[in-house]
Scaffold this motif. Sequence first.
Motif, PDB file in Angstrom:
ATOM      1  N   ALA A   4      -5.324  91.701  64.853  1.00 47.28           N
ATOM      2  CA  ALA A   4      -5.775  92.959  65.432  1.00 47.28           C
ATOM      3  C   ALA A   4      -5.103  93.158  66.782  1.00 47.28           C
ATOM      4  N   MET A   5      -4.624  94.371  67.036  1.00 50.49           N
ATOM      5  CA  MET A   5      -3.956  94.682  68.288  1.00 50.49           C
ATOM      6  C   MET A   5      -4.958  95.090  69.368  1.00 50.49           C
ATOM      7  N   GLY A  28     -10.679 103.303  67.051  1.00 53.23           N
ATOM      8  CA  GLY A  28     -10.650 102.036  66.337  1.00 53.23           C
ATOM      9  C   GLY A  28      -9.930 100.907  67.037  1.00 53.23           C
ATOM     10  N   TYR A  29      -9.581 101.076  68.328  1.00 55.81           N
ATOM     11  CA  TYR A  29      -8.847 100.032  69.034  1.00 55.81           C
ATOM     12  C   TYR A  29      -9.792  99.091  69.787  1.00 55.81           C
ATOM     13  N   ASP A  30      -9.353  97.853  69.936  1.00 59.29           N
ATOM     14  CA  ASP A  30     -10.065  96.852  70.719  1.00 59.29           C
ATOM     15  C   ASP A  30      -9.500  96.906  72.137  1.00 59.29           C
ATOM     16  N   TYR A  48       0.800  88.227  74.565  1.00 62.23           N
ATOM     17  CA  TYR A  48      -0.370  89.102  74.511  1.00 62.23           C
ATOM     18  C   TYR A  48      -0.335  89.922  73.231  1.00 62.23           C
ATOM     19  N   PRO A  49      -1.403  89.859  72.410  1.00 61.77           N
ATOM     20  CA  PRO A  49      -1.392  90.523  71.101  1.00 61.77           C
ATOM     21  C   PRO A  49      -1.764  91.991  71.184  1.00 61.77           C
ATOM     22  N   ALA A 119       2.951 102.418  69.799  1.00 62.64           N
ATOM     23  CA  ALA A 119       3.183 101.211  70.602  1.00 62.64           C
ATOM     24  C   ALA A 119       2.597  99.976  69.935  1.00 62.64           C
ATOM     25  N   THR A 120       1.372 100.096  69.394  1.00 65.14           N
ATOM     26  CA  THR A 120       0.781  98.931  68.731  1.00 65.14           C
ATOM     27  C   THR A 120       1.550  98.579  67.461  1.00 65.14           C
ATOM     28  N   GLY A 121       2.072  99.582  66.769  1.00 69.94           N
ATOM     29  CA  GLY A 121       2.898  99.314  65.594  1.00 69.94           C
ATOM     30  C   GLY A 121       4.150  98.544  65.955  1.00 69.94           C
ATOM     31  N   ALA A 122       4.788  98.966  67.067  1.00 68.79           N
ATOM     32  CA  ALA A 122       5.990  98.261  67.525  1.00 68.79           C
ATOM     33  C   ALA A 122       5.654  96.830  67.945  1.00 68.79           C
TER      34      ALA A 122
END
Length: 444
Positions: A4-5, A28-30, A48-49, A119-122
Amino acid sequence: MAQAMKIAIVDDEQDMRQSISQWLALSGYDTETFSSAEDALRVLGPEYPGIVISDIKMPGMDGMQFLKKLMGNDSALPVIMITGHGDVPMAVEAMRVGAFDFLEKPFNPDRMSDLAKRATGARRLVMDSRALRRELSDGSQLMNKLIGASPVMMRLKEDILDLGQADGHVLIDGETGTGKTLVAHALHAVGSRAGKKFVLVSCNAFEEEALSKRLFGPMLPEDGQLPAIEEARGGTLVLEDIEALTDTMQARLLSVINEQGTPAETRIIAISNLQEAGRTCEDALRSDLFYRLAALRITLPPLRTRGEDILTLFTRLSEQFAEEYGCEAPQVSAQEAAQLLQAPWPGNVRQLINIAERAVLQSRRGSGTIASLLMSDHEDMQPVMTTEGKPLKEYVEAFERMLIDNTMRRHRGSIASVMDELCLPRRTLNEKMAKYGLQRSDYI
């Protein structure tokens, strides 16, 4: 399963931090928030994830200084900068330093969500790529992928460890789908070249002129890479489908090998797929090149010779696919276990992977059997299996081991639960686990 990002939000204004966090959480982001760049840097390491959203104007360390620190730690970390109205020149400078993008106040929440998604996809691609590289450079991880305790697999693992430490060129042959490329990775990972380059080229994927250029050059600047011989210098060059080389290419490769001398600067691992076609690599290559490449040789065992490894592999694969598809793994009956063990497996492990996935999908729909899948793959297979060629005792023991192994995994090593499900007394279960080399600690 994909990790999970996270999204780190850095802003000295509490209201801004909270509003950004709430909006992204609804998407839906953490999220996690920091009131200063200094606080954030204590958490945001190179692995950093996730991504960072940061204001540019902050007391103490400002956003530009913060960005430079982050890029110094991990240049692939996506950082979205928040700028004030009229600060476009500063935003352009941030992009030059390495920012992923910027948002101008007052910003559109939908644009922020879109940027966060990209950005999270990248970042996920970068993290997955790094994980794969670590796995392919970790000898112990790769050896664990070579599942099985049959005599032929134990010998294969010993050969990999021995030949990995040697420095000569290696020829890997065997039937299609036996895992030759995985073994090539393992040979590199357990040897002295583990930290060096690993370059893989399929000789069957290029026309002769393009292959010559890819292997030996010259490569043009716009190609964006070195010839494989140069790229792999000091490391390992793997040539898949070595038998596809023309006579001219074979002569050129032999010349390169002879120029390197002994020990070779670059180790070459040649992979041949000719065994099942009635010809061997020795038939396809000129003899002087063959003997240089086959200084060390590994022939992978076909799946049909690996006995109960077939059931172990099927269990692991079906569990993985069941987790991926969110359902229960199919239960294997005694007859299906016998059929798995007796199937001819012309496609070897690759075919078993396909059967395991289809079995899970079938089970999820509540229809079909493993036997029906085997019958569709092997039309000459009889629906009622015999034990011709092997003693019945071997099939019984293989099924018994699989049953205990599966039950132990399902109950996470709970001896009491396994005893209850299989209706076995404690002493009998202990004896059978010892007999089959099963240890409770492996399931907890």
